[in-house]
Scaffold this motif. Sequence first.
Motif, PDB file in Angstrom:
ATOM      1  N   GLY A 268     -20.108 -11.815  -8.880  1.00 28.00           N
ATOM      2  CA  GLY A 268     -20.125 -13.094  -9.179  1.00 28.00           C
ATOM      3  C   GLY A 268     -20.294 -13.727 -10.290  1.00 28.00           C
ATOM      4  N   PHE A 269     -21.060 -13.418 -10.710  1.00 25.09           N
ATOM      5  CA  PHE A 269     -22.033 -13.250 -12.119  1.00 25.09           C
ATOM      6  C   PHE A 269     -20.744 -13.667 -13.126  1.00 25.09           C
ATOM      7  CE2 PHE A 269     -25.902 -13.809  -9.998  1.00 25.09           C
ATOM      8  CZ  PHE A 269     -26.691 -15.850 -10.588  1.00 25.09           C
ATOM      9  N   GLY A 270     -20.387 -11.818 -13.098  1.00 25.45           N
ATOM     10  CA  GLY A 270     -19.082 -12.224 -14.229  1.00 25.45           C
ATOM     11  C   GLY A 270     -18.603 -13.161 -14.350  1.00 25.45           C
ATOM     12  N   LEU A 271     -17.501 -13.130 -13.052  1.00 29.16           N
ATOM     13  CA  LEU A 271     -16.430 -14.039 -12.866  1.00 29.16           C
ATOM     14  C   LEU A 271     -16.955 -15.646 -13.134  1.00 29.16           C
ATOM     15  CD1 LEU A 271     -15.060 -12.804  -9.185  1.00 29.16           C
ATOM     16  CD2 LEU A 271     -14.925 -11.979 -11.338  1.00 29.16           C
TER      17      LEU A 271
ATOM     18  N   CYS B 154     -23.924  -2.729 -19.014  1.00 27.09           N
ATOM     19  CA  CYS B 154     -22.476  -3.879 -19.102  1.00 27.09           C
ATOM     20  C   CYS B 154     -22.437  -4.011 -17.561  1.00 27.09           C
ATOM     21  CB  CYS B 154     -21.394  -3.174 -19.754  1.00 27.09           C
ATOM     22  SG  CYS B 154     -22.076  -2.523 -21.762  1.00 27.09           S
ATOM     23  N   LEU B 155     -21.353  -4.441 -17.393  1.00 27.55           N
ATOM     24  CA  LEU B 155     -21.233  -4.920 -16.200  1.00 27.55           C
ATOM     25  C   LEU B 155     -20.792  -3.615 -15.288  1.00 27.55           C
ATOM     26  CD1 LEU B 155     -20.101  -7.284 -13.744  1.00 27.55           C
ATOM     27  CD2 LEU B 155     -18.522  -7.263 -14.785  1.00 27.55           C
TER      28      LEU B 155
ATOM     29  N   MET C 293     -25.435  -7.616 -19.343  1.00 24.85           N
ATOM     30  CA  MET C 293     -25.559  -8.179 -18.026  1.00 24.85           C
ATOM     31  C   MET C 293     -26.773  -8.027 -18.182  1.00 24.85           C
ATOM     32  SD  MET C 293     -22.214  -9.698 -16.059  1.00 24.85           S
ATOM     33  CE  MET C 293     -23.267 -10.613 -15.372  1.00 24.85           C
ATOM     34  N   PHE C 294     -27.699  -7.006 -18.354  1.00 25.22           N
ATOM     35  CA  PHE C 294     -29.187  -7.256 -18.895  1.00 25.22           C
ATOM     36  C   PHE C 294     -29.332  -6.420 -19.720  1.00 25.22           C
ATOM     37  CE2 PHE C 294     -27.493  -5.794 -13.921  1.00 25.22           C
ATOM     38  CZ  PHE C 294     -28.760  -6.813 -13.361  1.00 25.22           C
TER      39      PHE C 294
ATOM     40  N   PRO D 126     -27.134   2.970 -19.476  1.00 20.02           N
ATOM     41  CA  PRO D 126     -26.825   2.847 -20.478  1.00 20.02           C
ATOM     42  C   PRO D 126     -25.257   3.467 -20.385  1.00 20.02           C
ATOM     43  CG  PRO D 126     -28.737   4.284 -19.997  1.00 20.02           C
ATOM     44  CD  PRO D 126     -28.452   4.004 -19.103  1.00 20.02           C
ATOM     45  N   CYS D 127     -24.322   2.457 -20.997  1.00 26.81           N
ATOM     46  CA  CYS D 127     -22.753   2.723 -21.275  1.00 26.81           C
ATOM     47  C   CYS D 127     -22.031   3.765 -22.269  1.00 26.81           C
ATOM     48  CB  CYS D 127     -22.679   1.155 -21.034  1.00 26.81           C
ATOM     49  SG  CYS D 127     -20.572   1.116 -21.151  1.00 26.81           S
TER      50      CYS D 127
END
Length: 311
Positions: free
Chosen positions: A236-239, A179-180, A165-166, A171-172
């Motif tokens: 919402g942007f992920g959906l 990440c979402l 998303m960015f 960090p993930c």
Amino acid sequence: MAYTIGVDLGGTNIKIGLFADRQRLIDQHWTPTPAKAPPAQTLQAITAGIQAMLAQHPGDLTAIGLGIPGLVDAQRGISMFSPNFPLWQDVPVGAVLHKEFGVPVRIDNDVRVNTIGEWRLGAGQGESNLVMLTIGTGLGAGVVVDGHLLRGATNSAGEIGHMNMFRHGRPCNCGSAGCLSRYVSAVGIVQTYREKRAALDLPAVAAATPKTIQVAAEAGEAAAIATYQAAGTLLGFGLTNIVNMYNPAVIIIGGGVAGAGDWLLRPARQVVADHALAIPGRACRIVTAQLGNTAGMCGAAQLVRKESVPR
């Protein structure tokens, strides 16, 4: 009577359900998960739980299904890796339980199993195209397209929580960033809340949880309201990406964080309405899960149905 067993193997609890006709939950047994113990100890706990239930409900056991966190080889019944169980690697769960009970044993990833539960018995009944998001400590998902549960070339289909998303975000653990799941999850929401409070020069809240943040939002606290607005908007942007990519008839939101209800879903639905492709966007319903903490057991019992075999 003939029974099917559905097991939801979690990092905290082992949930075992006894089902008639693979659909009607007759009884359930929960026991703590020895997550840090060797695999044999966890498998013994599962075996003992199943035996205890069968002792209380005499009949014929026909099959066992299990949902297991992490990467699994569903065809061979092997749990290859699980982040919840540090000592687990290539554990032959299917073979061990088949030897013990002499019935077919099916396993799959826990999020996919939750998806099957909601698909067959919950909010997704009657649909051939759906996506389920489970939002808890992290964010997992399962995807059903044209009546088939997607798995992918490496059993990784549906890793929507790792949708970027960015470009330069948080960090993930997957090795990437932005990440979402680093924003729309229990951990992510708490971090956002701390950031919002710091920006308003408010003292830190050490024991914050999504629920306490929701309570604060309901009481009118600006930082809590802004936190859920930010999480819901990003969700919402992920959906929107999901709608445009998979064209589902329904997106099911489950997991503990889904308890926030409209605090999370109202901004998410608005973003989808504003940004998704018009025709698939209007055709897609965004709903909350119906089965609660029984979804994993229900889905596991459904694994033995031919039409729900992963393709």
